[in-house]
Design a protein around this motif. Sequence first.
Motif, PDB file in Angstrom:
ATOM      1  N   LEU A  12       0.817  -1.207   0.000  1.00  0.00           N
ATOM      2  CA  LEU A  12       0.000   0.000   0.000  1.00  0.00           C
ATOM      3  C   LEU A  12       0.856   1.263   0.000  1.00  0.00           C
ATOM      4  O   LEU A  12       0.444   2.294  -0.530  1.00  0.00           O
ATOM      5  N   PHE A  13       2.027   1.174   0.564  1.00  0.00           N
ATOM      6  CA  PHE A  13       2.882   2.354   0.662  1.00  0.00           C
ATOM      7  C   PHE A  13       4.095   2.287  -0.268  1.00  0.00           C
ATOM      8  O   PHE A  13       5.098   2.959  -0.052  1.00  0.00           O
ATOM      9  N   GLU A  14       3.958   1.534  -1.338  1.00  0.00           N
ATOM     10  CA  GLU A  14       4.950   1.562  -2.404  1.00  0.00           C
ATOM     11  C   GLU A  14       4.478   2.529  -3.482  1.00  0.00           C
ATOM     12  O   GLU A  14       3.283   2.588  -3.800  1.00  0.00           O
ATOM     13  N   PRO A  15       5.371   3.320  -4.067  1.00  0.00           N
ATOM     14  CA  PRO A  15       4.978   4.244  -5.138  1.00  0.00           C
ATOM     15  C   PRO A  15       4.529   3.483  -6.386  1.00  0.00           C
ATOM     16  O   PRO A  15       4.869   2.307  -6.575  1.00  0.00           O
ATOM     17  N   ILE A  16       3.793   4.145  -7.236  1.00  0.00           N
ATOM     18  CA  ILE A  16       3.297   3.524  -8.461  1.00  0.00           C
ATOM     19  C   ILE A  16       3.079   4.610  -9.510  1.00  0.00           C
ATOM     20  O   ILE A  16       2.663   5.725  -9.192  1.00  0.00           O
ATOM     21  N   LYS A  17       3.353   4.286 -10.751  1.00  0.00           N
ATOM     22  CA  LYS A  17       3.135   5.251 -11.830  1.00  0.00           C
ATOM     23  C   LYS A  17       1.694   5.150 -12.324  1.00  0.00           C
ATOM     24  O   LYS A  17       1.220   4.068 -12.687  1.00  0.00           O
ATOM     25  N   VAL A  18       1.018   6.288 -12.331  1.00  0.00           N
ATOM     26  CA  VAL A  18      -0.355   6.371 -12.813  1.00  0.00           C
ATOM     27  C   VAL A  18      -0.373   7.398 -13.938  1.00  0.00           C
ATOM     28  O   VAL A  18      -0.204   8.593 -13.702  1.00  0.00           O
ATOM     29  N   GLY A  19      -0.547   6.935 -15.158  1.00  0.00           N
ATOM     30  CA  GLY A  19      -0.436   7.848 -16.285  1.00  0.00           C
ATOM     31  C   GLY A  19       0.950   8.437 -16.355  1.00  0.00           C
ATOM     32  O   GLY A  19       1.954   7.712 -16.370  1.00  0.00           O
ATOM     33  N   ARG A  20       1.034   9.755 -16.326  1.00  0.00           N
ATOM     34  CA  ARG A  20       2.336  10.414 -16.443  1.00  0.00           C
ATOM     35  C   ARG A  20       2.962  10.750 -15.098  1.00  0.00           C
ATOM     36  O   ARG A  20       4.050  11.329 -15.049  1.00  0.00           O
ATOM     37  N   ASN A  21       2.285  10.405 -13.994  1.00  0.00           N
ATOM     38  CA  ASN A  21       2.770  10.803 -12.669  1.00  0.00           C
ATOM     39  C   ASN A  21       3.182   9.600 -11.822  1.00  0.00           C
ATOM     40  O   ASN A  21       2.575   8.532 -11.904  1.00  0.00           O
ATOM     41  N   ASN A  22       4.181   9.816 -10.991  1.00  0.00           N
ATOM     42  CA  ASN A  22       4.582   8.822 -10.006  1.00  0.00           C
ATOM     43  C   ASN A  22       3.897   9.153  -8.685  1.00  0.00           C
ATOM     44  O   ASN A  22       4.244  10.132  -8.022  1.00  0.00           O
ATOM     45  N   ILE A  23       2.896   8.345  -8.331  1.00  0.00           N
ATOM     46  CA  ILE A  23       2.109   8.553  -7.120  1.00  0.00           C
ATOM     47  C   ILE A  23       2.860   7.932  -5.942  1.00  0.00           C
ATOM     48  O   ILE A  23       3.420   6.839  -6.048  1.00  0.00           O
ATOM     49  N   GLY A  24       2.855   8.608  -4.803  1.00  0.00           N
ATOM     50  CA  GLY A  24       3.695   8.205  -3.680  1.00  0.00           C
ATOM     51  C   GLY A  24       3.263   6.959  -2.953  1.00  0.00           C
ATOM     52  O   GLY A  24       4.068   6.291  -2.306  1.00  0.00           O
ATOM     53  N   HIS A  25       1.994   6.609  -3.016  1.00  0.00           N
ATOM     54  CA  HIS A  25       1.470   5.416  -2.345  1.00  0.00           C
ATOM     55  C   HIS A  25       0.162   5.052  -3.019  1.00  0.00           C
ATOM     56  O   HIS A  25      -0.235   5.702  -4.003  1.00  0.00           O
ATOM     57  N   ASP A 335      -1.678  -7.554  -7.361  1.00  0.00           N
ATOM     58  CA  ASP A 335      -1.407  -7.517  -8.804  1.00  0.00           C
ATOM     59  C   ASP A 335      -0.448  -6.400  -9.204  1.00  0.00           C
ATOM     60  O   ASP A 335      -0.081  -6.269 -10.372  1.00  0.00           O
ATOM     61  N   ASN A 336      -0.079  -5.555  -8.242  1.00  0.00           N
ATOM     62  CA  ASN A 336       0.899  -4.481  -8.456  1.00  0.00           C
ATOM     63  C   ASN A 336       0.427  -3.403  -9.430  1.00  0.00           C
ATOM     64  O   ASN A 336       1.239  -2.654  -9.978  1.00  0.00           O
ATOM     65  N   ARG A 337      -0.889  -3.300  -9.633  1.00  0.00           N
ATOM     66  CA  ARG A 337      -1.409  -2.217 -10.477  1.00  0.00           C
ATOM     67  C   ARG A 337      -2.721  -1.658  -9.944  1.00  0.00           C
ATOM     68  O   ARG A 337      -3.402  -0.898 -10.628  1.00  0.00           O
ATOM     69  N   THR A 338      -3.056  -2.062  -8.726  1.00  0.00           N
ATOM     70  CA  THR A 338      -4.296  -1.599  -8.117  1.00  0.00           C
ATOM     71  C   THR A 338      -4.009  -0.595  -7.011  1.00  0.00           C
ATOM     72  O   THR A 338      -3.090  -0.780  -6.217  1.00  0.00           O
ATOM     73  N   LEU A 339      -4.808   0.476  -6.983  1.00  0.00           N
ATOM     74  CA  LEU A 339      -4.844   1.422  -5.873  1.00  0.00           C
ATOM     75  C   LEU A 339      -6.203   1.270  -5.213  1.00  0.00           C
ATOM     76  O   LEU A 339      -7.165   0.820  -5.849  1.00  0.00           O
TER      77      LEU A 339
END
Length: 406
Positions: A12-25, A335-339
Amino acid sequence: MTAPRALGDTKLFEPIKVGRNNIGHRVVFAPTTRYRALKDHTPSDLQLEYYDARSKFPGTLITTEATFSSEQGGLFDNIPGIYTDRHTAAWKKINERIHANKSFSSIQLWFLGRVGNPKLLKEAGLPFVSASDVYWNEDSKKLAEEVGNPLRPLTKEEIKDIIYNKYTIAAKNALEAGFDYVEIHSAHGYLLDQFLQPSTNHRTDEYGGSIENRARFVLELVDHLIPIVGADRLAIRISPWAKFQNMKAEEDVVHPITTFSYLVNELQRRADAGNQLAYISVVEPRVQASYDVDVNAQVGDNSFISKIWKGILIKAGSYTYDAPEFTTLRTDLADNRTLVGFSRYFTSNPDFVKRLRDGLELTPYVRDTFYTRDNWGYNTWNEYGVEHKFVEEEEVKVVAQEIKGN
């Protein structure tokens, strides 16, 4: 509620890229409709304070409350819009605060359709419209007939105007206001959902009948907005199993999986061609709008969506029900792609993300304050460990004002 298990060491607290932005969690503030805008639908000082407080944890994705894409898309009192310069300027000040907190924002563009208020629309000189003339309840029908503004189907010319004019203005204003993402509201029985589902779409033209035709409005809108917004900043929200506002969901003639599989497959086809949306937001069948569904009454499963869609998913719907362990949340993150989206507990815990990270007790929300128009139960929640006392009699006198300065 009981203090949840600290989730700071989980995905839950790993960053992830969403579109063009790197979201912090991966904690998302899900869209949460409230009535704190000004009379002319301009976002207010109360909303500035509200979004500022909930974006303090860096890297948080904040989705706004549903926001009118046009005057025709309403009307409810004290709901924000994004169709005038004044609206845009106020949202820009809110986004400046969110971005100063090193967080991100997504605006949810809304069009009510048959669940709008026919009286307010009549007063504004606007028709009461939907995919078809299917009222959502008897009270709405009675009011529409009393005020002389009966529900009627949109003409093809009006559909084109909504897509190519009204949503265009709203989307361009959203970019001018500094939103990182533009989310199309196609859930919970509002206009786009009314076109998608056969119980509310009885049309016989190219916007009704077959699944391809019922999905045409949504997909035409997506295709139009991609070059304006950019696919990697565009998103959509759907609720395949929602019965909210008398949608039929699984009782419909065509099963939701059939309808929504086609829609999601079409979005994936666009992604394969180089136009992958930033995310698809999905409402889980554990909730109907802001209400939980008893486990014995839950119907449906959204797992079919993740089998079709290969991009980012945001799932929302009572993820606190199995706290303190959050078993469902952990499973969905695998799945490493869900928020995961939260709304009600984000209302009563402005530092909600920190509390999840550190395993701090969550303050219960108070539903009775959700849809009032004053500050009580809105900006009167403390961060963990803060003891500021709010007086209800005083806070109910605090109402929305224009945002001043920066």
